[in-house]
Scaffold this active site. Structure first.
Site, PDB file in Angstrom:
ATOM      1  CE  LYS A 147     -49.031 -29.688   6.615  1.00 16.59           C
ATOM      2  NZ  LYS A 147     -50.049 -30.653   6.196  1.00 16.59           N
ATOM      3  NE  ARG A 159     -57.540 -28.545  -1.200  1.00 18.97           N
ATOM      4  CZ  ARG A 159     -57.997 -29.731  -0.794  1.00 18.97           C
ATOM      5  NH1 ARG A 159     -59.287 -30.010  -0.892  1.00 18.97           N
ATOM      6  NH2 ARG A 159     -57.184 -30.628  -0.280  1.00 18.97           N
TER       7      ARG A 159
END
Ligand code: BES
Ligand code: MN
Ligand code: ZN
Length: 502
Positions: free
Chosen positions: A279, A353
């Site tokens: 990130k 996920r």
């Protein structure tokens, strides 16, 4: 801080601060008329000057100096009476409490709203107490003694009621609020804890502590057991971190033995650096909150135990740290999940996920009657809904509707996004059963479409709390930082569910 219910005439109460809730243009109430008289018409004057008209969020402080036994009166706007709600009461109580704390008052008495109908009174008392307790929260664990002491909570808060006959029911409502808020505060503390302290093992230990202090059962799986079971997607994410991953399993058995449990699953990424798909640095610190779904599950389980909800519940928190390193998983890797489905990893930052996929498969062994998962899943949900609502998607409209209703009731609002099969093609992979990203379009939906493949055939709803789990501005009863979102929502949902099944 001690909170008490007391039957007393508000204006005759000896208190450092009397807090009164006022509906918009509601100065005709007998109590306010009397107050206005004692204040020599100041109330009507402030209404005429547009200084205080009772709009939601407005407040005004008077010091009656000798005319009354109380030192201060704080009026707090509740908005139009026709649009009144428990949420407005929570917010009014919260912002009044902020003022009481700011002024370092030792004590205060609350009367809001003035005209509670019998059947609403207990709910309003509960909402008032929630506003007060949640506004009092600060994460001060790492502040020095001096900083800690500079903020002082009042010793005693009194909630005023009109009839002694209502005292018992109101005390019960107060106790309910205290239990729920204890659970919300646990969730906030977990979310606010910094990543150096908060390893997956730390999160597991805290779940164990919550279990030890309540009737919950707790089981923790470690690396070895996860490997033996075959949670390959979860282990793929965890392999970049030096810290051991866990699966936290909490059980609340409040229902009959043969009743299928409700399962709650929460994302527990204790820090999300993005992994090899690193990130950007800006605001990366906030990614210590990426276990807020897990915190909501642990908090809700604690609340269920404290409230002795008459249902069976399973809470599952897959917890890992997502780090870049020489051992980290890479873009292009193919993982074999617990379900047997293979997953092509296109972005190591779409890790939530992956761990939820295995947790959803794992939970099947409990044969749940329904499953709700909570996850700080996508930045896209913040683009869609901002910080005002949690995104909800699911495969069962009745379940989604019940959760939407609980959102309205608790003030932790939800907004539904579609989960049509049309989105499935965005996560088709050429080399595996599914891929872990679906491109820029409809990011929140394609994440849910991915989970749907692992939710199988049970009734399931997914809550994307990326926008609601963390606030960087103070709200009336939600200070900056971890919000504890999900706990009050799920408690409201589970309470209704318990009512229906009994
Ligand atoms: N934990 C983040 C999502 C997030 C973003 C939570 C901002 C709270 C605030 C999640 O793991 C993530 O990185 N999602 C990616 C998915 C993308 C790579 C498909 C995102 O939203 O950018
Ligand atoms: Mn991520
Ligand atoms: Zn994440």
């Amino acid at each position: 801080m001690d909170i008490k219910i007391r039957k007393a005439a508000p204006l005759q109460t000896k208190t450092a601060c009397l807090v009164i809730g006022v509906y918009e243009k509601g100065l005709s109430d007998p109590l306010l008329k009397e107050l206005d008289q004692k204040l020599g018409g100041l109330l009507h004057q402030s209404q005429r000057n547009d200084e205080f008209t009772g709009k939601s969020g407005e407040k005004i402080l008077f010091q009656p100096a000798g005319h009354l036994p109380l030192e201060r009166v704080l009026l707090i706007g509740l908005g139009a009476k026709a649009e009144s709600s428990l949420e407005k009461i929570r917010q009014a109580a919260g912002s009044a409490m902020q003022q009481v704390i700011e002024k370092k008052l030792e004590q205060a008495a609350f009367k809001l709203p003035l005209d509670a109908q019998d059947n609403e009174l207990t709910a309003q008392i509960q909402a008032t107490a929630e506003g007060i307790l949640l506004a009092s929260y600060r994460y001060d664990r790492f502040l020095g003694e001096k900083a800690k002491k500079s903020r002082k909570l009042p010793k005693e808060i009194t909630l005023l009621i009109d009839n002694a006959s209502e005292k018992q029911a109101c005390e019960l409502a107060l106790a309910t609020a205290q239990k729920i808020c204890q659970a919300v505060i646990l969730a906030r503390d977990l979310v606010n804890a910094p990543g150096n302290i908060k390893s997956p093992t730390y999160l597991a230990e805290q779940a164990q502590v919550a279990a030890n202090e309540s009737s919950l059962k707790c089981k923790i799986l470690g690396q070895k057991e996860l490997a033996k079971e075959g949670l390959g997607a979860l282990l793929g994410v965890a392999q970049g971190s030096a810290r051991e991953p866990h699966l936290i399993i909490l059980e609340h058995n409040g229902g009959s033995k043969d009743e299928a449990p409700v399962a709650l699953v929460g994302k527990g990424v204790t820090f999300d650096s993005g992994g090899i798909s690193l990130k950007p640095g800006e605001k990366m610190d906030e990614m210590k909150m990426d276990m807020a779904g897990g915190a909501a599950v642990i908090g809700t389980m604690l609340a269920a135990a404290l409230l002795e909800l008459p249902i069976n519940l399973i809470g599952i928190v897959p917890t890992v740290e997502n780090m870049p390193s020489a051992t980290a998983y890479r873009p292009g890797d193919i993982l074999t999940s617990l379900s047997g489905q293979t997953i092509e990893v296109l972005n190591t930052d779409a890790e939530g996920r992956l761990i939820l996929a295995d947790a959803l498969t794992y939970v099947k062994r409990y044969e749940p009657k329904l499953v709700v998962d909570l996850a700080t899943m996508t930045g896209a949900s913040i683009i869609a809904l901002g910080h005002q609502a949690t995104a909800i998607l699911g495969n069962d409209q009745k379940l989604v509707q019940s959760l939407l209703n609980a959102g309205e009731e608790s003030g932790e609002r939800l907004w539904q996004l579609p989960l049509w099969d049309d989105y499935d093609q965005q996560i088709k992979s050429d080399v595996a059963d599914v891929k872990n990203t679906g491109g820029r379009a409809a990011g929140t939906i394609t994440a849910a479409a991915f989970l749907k493949k692992f939710a199988g055939d049970f009734r399931w709803a997914h809550l994307d709390i990326a926008g609601t789990a963390w606030r960087d501005q103070n709200q009336p009863y939600i200070p900056k930082g971890g919000t504890g979102v999900g706990v009050r929502l799920l408690v409201a949902f589970l309470q209704k569910l318990a009512e229906r099944s009994n």
